[in-house]
Design a protein around this motif. Sequence first.
Motif, PDB file in Angstrom:
ATOM      1  N   ALA A   1       0.808  -1.221   0.000  1.00 21.38           N
ATOM      2  CA  ALA A   1       0.000   0.000   0.000  1.00 21.38           C
ATOM      3  C   ALA A   1       0.839   1.268   0.000  1.00 21.38           C
ATOM      4  CB  ALA A   1      -0.931   0.007   1.211  1.00 21.38           C
ATOM      5  N   MET A   2       2.158   1.129   0.148  1.00 19.72           N
ATOM      6  CA  MET A   2       3.040   2.283   0.235  1.00 19.72           C
ATOM      7  C   MET A   2       3.413   2.799  -1.149  1.00 19.72           C
ATOM      8  SD  MET A   2       5.693   1.052   3.190  1.00 19.72           S
ATOM      9  CE  MET A   2       5.144   0.491   4.789  1.00 19.72           C
ATOM     10  N   GLU A   3       3.621   4.112  -1.213  1.00 18.36           N
ATOM     11  CA  GLU A   3       4.137   4.700  -2.440  1.00 18.36           C
ATOM     12  C   GLU A   3       5.632   4.402  -2.548  1.00 18.36           C
ATOM     13  OE1 GLU A   3       3.276   8.827  -2.501  1.00 18.36           O
ATOM     14  OE2 GLU A   3       1.108   8.566  -2.585  1.00 18.36           O
ATOM     15  N   ALA A   4       6.160   4.578  -3.745  1.00 18.39           N
ATOM     16  CA  ALA A   4       7.592   4.373  -3.952  1.00 18.39           C
ATOM     17  C   ALA A   4       8.385   5.387  -3.141  1.00 18.39           C
ATOM     18  CB  ALA A   4       7.921   4.510  -5.433  1.00 18.39           C
ATOM     19  N   ALA A   5       9.499   4.951  -2.553  1.00 14.04           N
ATOM     20  CA  ALA A   5      10.360   5.853  -1.790  1.00 14.04           C
ATOM     21  C   ALA A   5      10.984   6.875  -2.729  1.00 14.04           C
ATOM     22  CB  ALA A   5      11.442   5.057  -1.066  1.00 14.04           C
TER      23      ALA A   5
ATOM     24  N   PRO B   1      10.342  -0.627  -5.575  1.00 14.72           N
ATOM     25  CA  PRO B   1      10.144   0.825  -5.533  1.00 14.72           C
ATOM     26  C   PRO B   1      10.158   1.395  -4.116  1.00 14.72           C
ATOM     27  CG  PRO B   1       8.554  -0.217  -7.008  1.00 14.72           C
ATOM     28  CD  PRO B   1       9.249  -1.322  -6.278  1.00 14.72           C
ATOM     29  N   GLN B   2       9.750   0.596  -3.126  1.00 17.33           N
ATOM     30  CA  GLN B   2       9.677   1.104  -1.745  1.00 17.33           C
ATOM     31  C   GLN B   2      11.022   1.051  -1.018  1.00 17.33           C
ATOM     32  OE1 GLN B   2       7.645  -1.284  -2.982  1.00 17.33           O
ATOM     33  NE2 GLN B   2       5.648  -0.246  -3.129  1.00 17.33           N
ATOM     34  N   ASP B   3      12.020   0.401  -1.598  1.00 16.25           N
ATOM     35  CA  ASP B   3      13.332   0.355  -0.951  1.00 16.25           C
ATOM     36  C   ASP B   3      13.880   1.778  -0.796  1.00 16.25           C
ATOM     37  OD1 ASP B   3      13.047  -2.352  -1.017  1.00 16.25           O
ATOM     38  OD2 ASP B   3      14.531  -2.708  -2.601  1.00 16.25           O
TER      39      ASP B   3
ATOM     40  N   PHE C   1       6.244   8.758   8.838  1.00 19.45           N
ATOM     41  CA  PHE C   1       6.553   8.061   7.594  1.00 19.45           C
ATOM     42  C   PHE C   1       7.013   9.081   6.567  1.00 19.45           C
ATOM     43  CE2 PHE C   1       5.857   6.076   3.524  1.00 19.45           C
ATOM     44  CZ  PHE C   1       6.297   4.786   3.746  1.00 19.45           C
ATOM     45  N   PRO C   2       8.139   8.806   5.905  1.00 20.49           N
ATOM     46  CA  PRO C   2       8.894   7.553   5.974  1.00 20.49           C
ATOM     47  C   PRO C   2      10.023   7.535   7.020  1.00 20.49           C
ATOM     48  CG  PRO C   2       9.743   8.884   4.191  1.00 20.49           C
ATOM     49  CD  PRO C   2       8.597   9.668   4.784  1.00 20.49           C
ATOM     50  N   HIS C   3      10.360   8.694   7.578  1.00 21.85           N
ATOM     51  CA  HIS C   3      11.614   8.773   8.325  1.00 21.85           C
ATOM     52  C   HIS C   3      11.661   7.824   9.511  1.00 21.85           C
ATOM     53  CE1 HIS C   3      15.368  10.307   9.699  1.00 21.85           C
ATOM     54  NE2 HIS C   3      14.879  10.963  10.738  1.00 21.85           N
ATOM     55  N   HIS C   4      10.689   7.911  10.408  1.00 22.41           N
ATOM     56  CA  HIS C   4      10.743   7.075  11.606  1.00 22.41           C
ATOM     57  C   HIS C   4      10.450   5.610  11.291  1.00 22.41           C
ATOM     58  CE1 HIS C   4      10.169  10.731  14.494  1.00 22.41           C
ATOM     59  NE2 HIS C   4      11.374  10.672  13.949  1.00 22.41           N
TER      60      HIS C   4
END
Length: 468
Positions: free
Chosen positions: A164-168, A179-181, A236-239
């Motif tokens: 469900a996450m967008e690409a980083a 893409p999320q890496d 999100f995404p930092h923590h």
Amino acid sequence: MTIRLYDTRAQQLRDFAPLDASNVTMYVCGPTVQSGPHIGHVRAALSFDLLRRWLARRYGRVTFVRNVTDIEDKVLANATGTEPWWALAYRMEQEFSQAYAAVGILAPTYEPRATGFIPQMHDLIATLIDRGHAYAAADGSGDVYFDVRSWPEYGSLTHQSVDAMEAAADADPRGKRNPQDFALWKGAKSDEQPDAVWDSPWGPGRPGWHIECSAMSRRYLGAEFDIHGGGLDLRFPHHENELAQSTAAGDAFARYWVHNGLVTVGGQKMSKSLGNFTLAADVLAVHHPLVVRYALAAAHYRSSLDLTESSFAEAEAALGRIRSFLERAARLPAEFSSAADLPAAFAAAMDDDLGVPQALAVLHETVRAGNSMLDAGRSGDAQLAALQVRDMAGILGIDPLAPEWRGDVTGADEASALDALVQTMITQRAQARADKDWAAADRIRDAIGAAGITLEDTPDGTHWSIDG
């Protein structure tokens, strides 16, 4: 004594139990110093200053670490031909420090800069690669990424699934498997500043944003510590990424996750990227720092705060009431040499997820009661109330009689001049009354009142205060 804090990861209030009851450990994400602080940055830092002060009251010692991100894409983007990135970062860091100090935010126990911990970041990245949770890009770019699908708990802080996450978007996707890496190390690029590059086992480059905090918190607080703090926008995404990379490397990491609410403008988050921010320096140029501190602290730390001019007017009035009572009580002959007990309702409010609004209500109720005691001639009770007020205000960092806030809102020189003028008028009024010239005495009192100043006639003389 049980402090309860809202833990973002658990999504509920939890009883706080530190690893070491004699030393609470706390890491808070500090600023990325690409430009000066807006008032939202100050509100975030103040939220954790208040938490730190209360924890210090309850436990005695708090080791408080707040980092400075002095190498990041935005820092490089804002550098110029006449001000290199490292000079910009240092200048902006000083602006943040000045804004924090202006509103009474205590200096951290340690304040590491990201650029000082490159070797520790290399060690952490190497551990992640060895454990199968990170990989160097196969294209030879020098990029190193965290493999989010290798870590089943990824998403546990914000309760999201990877799918469900967008690409980083924190790094060039040129060598990613998924893409999320997200980036742990960014290989050098020909169009970036050549002095923003460090050697590494994977080639020259610079660290990703998230790895910095994992390395610095481990260095100062160890593999496990009590509280990790920051703004809601950092969840999100930092923590999320910090938690994943640290726990995947074998560290227990933070036991409690605490996030402060944001300052909003018309219901929208205040941010530099949206261009709807108000610089802290502009606010402090108009309002006294103590008024700013009170206005920022008055709302619960987890709530959104939509600052308006009325916020500062209400804060100034509230501080005026506190100051007026304390000055009235200070004119009494001292009867007590030790502080009174902290009101139980104040402590209960602070223990309950840092309930500053409720704690302020207790403080102001004590002020009202103290003024009634003074009016009734109960000097001993009034002094005890004043001691309680100063104790509560001191914990919140808003004691108007404390050395850091000594002097009036308009400054010491202006206050001295105002006092001389008012004292002259008080003397003239006293002479008119002695001469039984009641009309003249009333005219002087009315003129003083029209200026927003209240006179109080007491057996030991007439005293004045600014209406609050």
